[in-house]
Design a protein around this motif. Structure first.
Motif, short mmCIF file in Angstrom:
data_model
loop_
_atom_site.label_atom_id
_atom_site.label_comp_id
_atom_site.label_asym_id
_atom_site.label_seq_id
_atom_site.Cartn_x
_atom_site.Cartn_y
_atom_site.Cartn_z
N TYR A 40 33.10 50.24 37.96
CA TYR A 40 34.55 49.79 38.35
C TYR A 40 35.35 50.80 36.79
O TYR A 40 36.47 50.34 36.74
CB TYR A 40 34.54 49.01 38.75
N ASP A 41 34.21 51.60 36.32
CA ASP A 41 35.14 51.86 34.39
C ASP A 41 35.96 52.50 35.00
O ASP A 41 37.39 52.42 34.47
CB ASP A 41 34.52 52.25 33.78
N GLU A 42 36.45 53.94 35.43
CA GLU A 42 37.32 54.52 35.59
C GLU A 42 38.68 53.98 36.73
O GLU A 42 39.55 54.22 36.60
CB GLU A 42 36.84 55.63 37.04
N GLU A 43 38.79 53.04 37.51
CA GLU A 43 39.55 52.25 38.20
C GLU A 43 40.17 51.29 37.40
O GLU A 43 41.38 50.13 37.46
CB GLU A 43 38.82 51.31 39.71
N LEU A 44 39.64 50.59 36.23
CA LEU A 44 40.54 50.08 35.18
C LEU A 44 41.56 50.86 34.43
O LEU A 44 41.26 51.31 33.57
CB LEU A 44 38.99 48.88 34.18
N GLU A 45 42.44 50.11 34.40
CA GLU A 45 43.88 50.59 33.47
C GLU A 45 44.08 49.99 32.81
O GLU A 45 43.35 49.30 32.38
CB GLU A 45 44.70 50.45 34.66
N GLU A 46 44.27 51.60 32.14
CA GLU A 46 44.77 50.94 30.23
C GLU A 46 45.82 49.84 30.08
O GLU A 46 47.03 49.56 31.08
CB GLU A 46 45.75 52.34 30.30
N GLY A 47 45.37 49.21 29.35
CA GLY A 47 46.23 47.54 28.89
C GLY A 47 45.24 46.55 29.71
O GLY A 47 45.59 45.33 29.70
N ASP A 48 43.94 46.94 31.18
CA ASP A 48 43.83 45.88 31.94
C ASP A 48 42.43 44.96 30.94
O ASP A 48 41.79 45.78 30.07
CB ASP A 48 42.77 46.74 32.85
N GLY A 75 43.49 34.33 38.53
CA GLY A 75 44.30 34.62 38.42
C GLY A 75 45.12 35.42 36.93
O GLY A 75 45.86 35.88 37.67
N ASP A 76 44.24 35.80 36.36
CA ASP A 76 44.83 36.28 35.42
C ASP A 76 44.09 38.04 35.18
O ASP A 76 43.87 38.36 33.81
CB ASP A 76 44.89 35.62 33.84
N LEU A 77 43.32 37.91 36.58
CA LEU A 77 42.37 39.46 36.38
C LEU A 77 42.94 40.17 37.63
O LEU A 77 44.72 39.55 38.51
CB LEU A 77 41.42 39.03 36.72
N SER A 78 43.05 41.46 36.89
CA SER A 78 43.81 42.48 38.05
C SER A 78 42.85 42.68 39.63
O SER A 78 42.00 41.68 39.65
CB SER A 78 43.80 43.92 37.01
#
Length: 219
Positions: A40-48, A75-78
């Protein structure tokens, strides 16, 4: 089949893993996290923050050990982070060597309708996770605290398994026993068969053995 597959775990073994995991267990869990980070590397947005997690299993172990102690794992995860952690829990419980979590198949599955009828009997909303255990069926992860006001949106991230303590299993049995008249009166022979031949025998067996119920949402 589209519905729910029913499994169980050794409750005491699972608790030992959560509270005092071995190094081998941490590595096994971290390997699944590592695979998820790659996938899922490409789905992780900048700042995540998850994007900054180390990718090597050995370097993930301390992070995993710390997160296992948290009362809320999600709760603290995207949404992408939730997906990665959920898959790691699922994969670890199913695939650990020598049945380390005591994973067992209890039923190949039941269709949606038997649970929907039980929810209807208790006048529960569809696609919401409320305080009632029957709305948790297949959707309430371990150490996950959903917003009861938020509808499950299947075009985004939703939990695809649920885990229930031995005490919750007993409560679920009681709620399903109460719902039996509605299931019998529905005229849905498949639902009644699932109820009598799959669901209730599996739950009774799990409860008698003091095990943890593990439900996989099968689409």
């Amino acid at each position: 089949m589209a519905g729910y597959a029913l499994y169980s775990l050794d409750w005491e073994k699972f608790q030992r893993f959560v509270n005092s995991p071995t190094r081998e267990q941490l590595l096994a869990f971290s390997e699944i996290i590592s695979d998820g980070l790659d996938e899922y590397d490409e789905e992780l947005e900048e700042g995540d923050p998850v994007a900054d997690w180390p990718s090597e299993p050995e370097m993930l172990c301390d992070l995993v050990k710390q997160r296992l102690t948290m009362p809320d794992w999600y709760g603290d995860l995207s949404d992408t982070g939730k997906r990665i952690w959920e898959w790691a829990v699922f994969g670890f419980c199913m695939n650990t060597n020598d049945k380390e979590m005591g994973f067992e198949v209890e039923s190949d599955g039941i269709y949606w309708d038997v649970i929907e009828l039980a929810q209807k009997h208790h006048k529960l909303p569809q696609n919401y996770i409320t305080d009632h255990l029957l709305t948790h069926f297949g959707h309430r992860l371990y150490r996950y605290h959903p917003d009861p006001e938020k509808r499950l949106a299947f075009d985004g991230w939703v939990p695809y398994h649920s885990m229930h303590t031995p005490e919750e299993v007993q409560q679920m049995i009681e709620a399903l026993n109460v719902a039996r008249p509605t299931i019998e009166a529905s005229g849905d022979e498949d639902a009644l068969r699932d109820y009598e031949e799959e669901l209730m025998p599996a739950l009774d067996k799990i409860a008698d053995r003091g095990r943890m119920l593990f439900i996989q949402l099968d689409t």
